[in-house]
Design a protein around this motif. Sequence first.
Motif, PDB file in Angstrom:
ATOM      1  N   ASP A 236      74.753 -75.088 -38.013  1.00 34.60           N
ATOM      2  CA  ASP A 236      74.023 -76.376 -38.728  1.00 34.60           C
ATOM      3  C   ASP A 236      75.290 -77.413 -39.208  1.00 34.60           C
ATOM      4  O   ASP A 236      76.444 -76.800 -39.668  1.00 34.60           O
ATOM      5  CB  ASP A 236      73.433 -75.639 -39.786  1.00 34.60           C
ATOM      6  CG  ASP A 236      72.471 -76.606 -40.841  1.00 34.60           C
ATOM      7  OD1 ASP A 236      73.045 -77.650 -40.842  1.00 34.60           O
ATOM      8  OD2 ASP A 236      71.286 -76.403 -40.757  1.00 34.60           O
ATOM      9  N   SER A 237      75.060 -78.542 -38.912  1.00 35.88           N
ATOM     10  CA  SER A 237      75.856 -79.632 -39.253  1.00 35.88           C
ATOM     11  C   SER A 237      76.177 -79.622 -40.699  1.00 35.88           C
ATOM     12  O   SER A 237      77.296 -80.238 -41.066  1.00 35.88           O
ATOM     13  CB  SER A 237      75.478 -80.820 -38.697  1.00 35.88           C
ATOM     14  OG  SER A 237      74.152 -81.420 -39.380  1.00 35.88           O
ATOM     15  N   ARG A 238      75.561 -79.088 -41.783  1.00 36.04           N
ATOM     16  CA  ARG A 238      75.659 -79.353 -42.881  1.00 36.04           C
ATOM     17  C   ARG A 238      76.528 -78.296 -43.580  1.00 36.04           C
ATOM     18  O   ARG A 238      76.856 -78.300 -44.812  1.00 36.04           O
ATOM     19  CB  ARG A 238      74.154 -79.369 -43.657  1.00 36.04           C
ATOM     20  CG  ARG A 238      73.233 -80.407 -43.345  1.00 36.04           C
ATOM     21  CD  ARG A 238      71.761 -79.914 -43.714  1.00 36.04           C
ATOM     22  NE  ARG A 238      71.199 -78.934 -43.082  1.00 36.04           N
ATOM     23  CZ  ARG A 238      69.941 -78.607 -43.317  1.00 36.04           C
ATOM     24  NH1 ARG A 238      69.059 -79.143 -43.987  1.00 36.04           N
ATOM     25  NH2 ARG A 238      69.465 -77.367 -42.576  1.00 36.04           N
TER      26      ARG A 238
ATOM     27  N   GLU B 106      67.275 -65.216 -45.413  1.00 36.61           N
ATOM     28  CA  GLU B 106      68.708 -65.787 -45.208  1.00 36.61           C
ATOM     29  C   GLU B 106      69.637 -64.869 -45.822  1.00 36.61           C
ATOM     30  O   GLU B 106      70.827 -65.025 -45.167  1.00 36.61           O
ATOM     31  CB  GLU B 106      68.723 -67.252 -45.880  1.00 36.61           C
ATOM     32  CG  GLU B 106      67.817 -68.267 -45.267  1.00 36.61           C
ATOM     33  CD  GLU B 106      67.790 -69.582 -46.038  1.00 36.61           C
ATOM     34  OE1 GLU B 106      67.031 -70.533 -45.451  1.00 36.61           O
ATOM     35  OE2 GLU B 106      68.091 -69.488 -47.329  1.00 36.61           O
TER      36      GLU B 106
ATOM     37  N   VAL C 149      73.401 -70.091 -34.015  1.00 39.60           N
ATOM     38  CA  VAL C 149      72.365 -70.316 -34.930  1.00 39.60           C
ATOM     39  C   VAL C 149      72.040 -69.190 -35.753  1.00 39.60           C
ATOM     40  O   VAL C 149      71.894 -68.023 -35.142  1.00 39.60           O
ATOM     41  CB  VAL C 149      71.225 -70.592 -33.695  1.00 39.60           C
ATOM     42  CG1 VAL C 149      69.705 -70.759 -34.745  1.00 39.60           C
ATOM     43  CG2 VAL C 149      71.355 -71.753 -32.833  1.00 39.60           C
TER      44      VAL C 149
ATOM     45  N   CYS D 139      68.163 -73.285 -46.330  1.00 40.43           N
ATOM     46  CA  CYS D 139      67.541 -74.217 -45.603  1.00 40.43           C
ATOM     47  C   CYS D 139      67.708 -74.014 -44.306  1.00 40.43           C
ATOM     48  O   CYS D 139      68.076 -74.981 -43.396  1.00 40.43           O
ATOM     49  CB  CYS D 139      67.317 -75.530 -45.955  1.00 40.43           C
ATOM     50  SG  CYS D 139      67.179 -76.068 -47.660  1.00 40.43           S
ATOM     51  N   CYS D 140      67.890 -72.648 -43.746  1.00 41.42           N
ATOM     52  CA  CYS D 140      68.455 -72.462 -42.248  1.00 41.42           C
ATOM     53  C   CYS D 140      67.274 -72.408 -41.384  1.00 41.42           C
ATOM     54  O   CYS D 140      66.294 -71.765 -41.491  1.00 41.42           O
ATOM     55  CB  CYS D 140      69.080 -70.877 -42.406  1.00 41.42           C
ATOM     56  SG  CYS D 140      69.704 -70.482 -40.642  1.00 41.42           S
ATOM     57  N   GLY D 141      67.411 -73.294 -40.466  1.00 44.63           N
ATOM     58  CA  GLY D 141      66.169 -73.679 -39.525  1.00 44.63           C
ATOM     59  C   GLY D 141      66.129 -72.305 -38.511  1.00 44.63           C
ATOM     60  O   GLY D 141      64.750 -71.985 -38.165  1.00 44.63           O
TER      61      GLY D 141
ATOM     62  N   CYS E 162      76.760 -70.511 -39.324  1.00 45.49           N
ATOM     63  CA  CYS E 162      75.953 -71.304 -38.651  1.00 45.49           C
ATOM     64  C   CYS E 162      76.384 -72.301 -38.109  1.00 45.49           C
ATOM     65  O   CYS E 162      77.181 -73.065 -38.273  1.00 45.49           O
ATOM     66  CB  CYS E 162      74.636 -71.472 -39.634  1.00 45.49           C
ATOM     67  SG  CYS E 162      73.395 -72.005 -38.852  1.00 45.49           S
TER      68      CYS E 162
END
Length: 304
Positions: free
Chosen positions: A125-127, A236, A147, A184-186, A123
């Motif tokens: 995602d920055s995390r 997810e 994404v 916690c994937c947006g 992903c």
Amino acid sequence: MAGYGVFQSSPSSSDLSPTSITASKIFGSQLRFLEIELSHLRISGSLKSLTLRAKASSDSTHRVQKAIDSKPKVAGSTDEASHHFEELRQRFLGFKQDIFLKNLDHYQKLSDAQAPKFMVIACADSRVCPSRILGFQPGEAFVVRNVANLVPPHESGPLETNAALEFAVNSLEVENILVIGHSCCGGIKALMSMEDDDLTSSSFIENWVVVGKPARVKTKAAALNLGFDQQCRHCEKESINRSLVNLLTYPWIEERVMRGKLSIHGGYYDFINCTFEKWTLDYYGGSSKSGDSEYGIKNRELWT
């Protein structure tokens, strides 16, 4: 000024009569006066022109300055950006000093060619940086991030993700494809928030995450009585399995899997509890395009 030329000629002594001398003095003085006046007019015109140009330039500068002054300013934005890049500069120089220069031979070999064993689809995602989580070193993993770490099916046509797949599998001949999802994937939250009849949208995000709609449908059927957050967590993981199945729709991936030259894996990173779950797709054959292919999960592990 033809007359001025005549009166400035040098007459012979026989032509210099009292009348002609007087006329020369009179008309010569008048002409010189006219020349001075014309000169004054030219100077005056030039000065006027310069004055107008200077005024126009001043007005233009004033308008530009007024436009600049009227622009909205973001307080401290330039200073903050400079500070952020100064931090990056220090990190880069630290990397160069502590890692690059100490492993110069390794980086020199990488400049000649790359031969990664892994392709990672993660992903954006920055995390959840895969190299940071799993410790991949330069040259070990060919990474593409999007994404919700989705893999579109082969029939979706050319996209960045399947272009990366084509290069990694056919050119680099990676031995493993690892699809990594996370908590916690947006992107998955956006997918689960879509309406069932929401086939088209003006949102780039929704038009992308709809790739995972089969995972959403399966999640709704399996976790109907769960709350929304729990459904998202279920999806997810389910979307990772859907992406693994979608990988088999690419003929050149399926062919290498069948020959034992390529393995397909799923991974799930829970960054709240810092755990990593890993499993491998066990493909028995069949036709992935027609939906009658057989596959299961093997080698499931939980790293805590």
